[in-house]
Design an enzyme around this catalytic site. Structure first.
Site, short mmCIF file in Angstrom:
data_model
loop_
_atom_site.label_atom_id
_atom_site.label_comp_id
_atom_site.label_asym_id
_atom_site.label_seq_id
_atom_site.Cartn_x
_atom_site.Cartn_y
_atom_site.Cartn_z
N CYS A 4 0.79 -1.05 -0.19
CA CYS A 4 -0.39 -0.09 0.13
C CYS A 4 1.36 1.31 -0.15
O CYS A 4 1.73 1.36 0.68
CB CYS A 4 -1.23 -0.27 1.15
N CYS A 7 0.49 3.84 3.11
CA CYS A 7 1.65 2.56 4.30
C CYS A 7 2.68 3.10 4.53
O CYS A 7 3.67 3.06 5.55
CB CYS A 7 1.17 1.19 4.53
N ASP A 30 -0.09 17.01 -0.42
CA ASP A 30 -0.55 16.19 -1.78
C ASP A 30 0.73 16.33 -2.85
O ASP A 30 0.61 17.63 -2.98
CB ASP A 30 -1.94 16.20 -2.07
N ASN A 85 -12.72 10.80 -0.48
CA ASN A 85 -13.54 10.70 -1.52
C ASN A 85 -13.50 8.70 -1.31
O ASN A 85 -12.85 8.53 -0.42
CB ASN A 85 -12.80 10.50 -3.00
N GLY A 91 -14.33 8.68 -6.40
CA GLY A 91 -12.90 8.84 -7.43
C GLY A 91 -12.24 9.09 -6.06
O GLY A 91 -11.18 9.92 -6.81
N HIS A 96 -6.50 3.85 0.80
CA HIS A 96 -5.75 3.80 1.91
C HIS A 96 -6.94 5.05 2.45
O HIS A 96 -6.17 6.42 2.50
CB HIS A 96 -3.65 3.70 1.65
N HIS A 98 -7.63 7.76 3.58
CA HIS A 98 -6.72 9.72 3.81
C HIS A 98 -8.13 10.66 3.44
O HIS A 98 -9.27 10.97 2.84
CB HIS A 98 -5.93 9.21 1.93
N HIS A 100 -8.49 14.62 2.42
CA HIS A 100 -8.16 15.76 1.96
C HIS A 100 -8.54 16.94 2.74
O HIS A 100 -9.23 17.87 3.20
CB HIS A 100 -8.53 16.41 1.00
P1 AMP Z 1 -8.06 10.38 -4.23
O1 AMP Z 1 -8.42 10.41 -5.26
O2 AMP Z 1 -8.95 10.88 -3.21
O3 AMP Z 1 -7.90 8.69 -3.88
O4 AMP Z 1 -7.03 10.69 -4.39
C1 AMP Z 1 -5.60 9.90 -4.08
C2 AMP Z 1 -4.75 11.49 -3.74
O5 AMP Z 1 -3.71 11.38 -3.69
C3 AMP Z 1 -4.50 12.67 -4.74
O6 AMP Z 1 -4.83 13.82 -4.73
C4 AMP Z 1 -2.88 12.20 -5.20
O7 AMP Z 1 -2.66 13.68 -5.79
C5 AMP Z 1 -2.13 12.24 -4.38
N1 AMP Z 1 -1.13 10.99 -3.76
C6 AMP Z 1 -0.64 9.86 -4.72
N2 AMP Z 1 0.22 9.57 -4.68
C7 AMP Z 1 1.11 10.31 -3.84
C8 AMP Z 1 1.87 10.69 -3.78
N3 AMP Z 1 3.10 9.68 -3.34
N4 AMP Z 1 2.72 11.28 -2.96
C9 AMP Z 1 1.64 12.42 -1.83
N5 AMP Z 1 0.15 12.65 -2.33
C10 AMP Z 1 0.20 11.78 -3.50
ZN ZN Z 2 -2.14 1.08 3.77
#
Ligand code: AMP
Ligand code: ZN
Length: 109
Positions: A4, A7, A30, A85, A91, A96, A98, A100
């Site tokens: 993940c 993680c 982000d 989301n 979306g 994992h 999270h 925003h």
């Molecule tokens: P979601 O669409 O709610 O799953 O959001 C996932 C978010 O993770 C997106 O806004 C991506 O820009 C962000 N994201 C993906 N990979 C990374 C990373 N390595 N470091 C920081 N943010 C990331």
């Molecule tokens: Zn995880």
């Protein structure tokens, strides 16, 4: 979970721009910000989605830390937006849980 992305970020195995951490929660910028301030707050424990989280105490801790991070760490006392989301229809791209935090400009609904 061994494979993940978030993680691995929480464990320091993949680099991130950390803004806050404690024993339960990790927060980082982000990588593709949608606002001048765009931070993700995650539990250290792997939970795939909000819909899969059956731990009310963990959800309470996350929201309390979101409030603290937005105000005391990010300086968004004037206002911000919180988004979760959930699964494909919501979306969600990273499975994992999270939260925003978006701020730093006026956010139209
Ligand atoms: P979601 O669409 O709610 O799953 O959001 C996932 C978010 O993770 C997106 O806004 C991506 O820009 C962000 N994201 C993906 N990979 C990374 C990373 N390595 N470091 C920081 N943010 C990331
Ligand atoms: Zn995880």
């Amino acid at each position: 979970m061994s494979n993940c992305l978030f993680c691995k970020i929480a464990a320091g195995e993949i680099p991130s721009s950390k803004v806050y951490e404690d024993e339960n929660v990790y927060a980082f910028k982000d990588i593709h910000p949608k606002a001048p301030t765009h931070v993700l707050v995650i539990p250290r424990k792997h939970v795939a989605t909000l819909a899969d989280c059956d731990d009310p105490a963990l959800l309470g801790t996350l929201m309390d830390r979101v409030r603290h991070i937005a105000d005391a760490v990010l300086g968004l006392a004037g206002g911000y937006r919180v988004i979760i989301n959930v699964r494909e229809g919501g979306g969600q791209e990273v499975y994992h849980l999270h939260i925003h935090i978006l701020g730093g400009r006026k956010l139209p609904f």
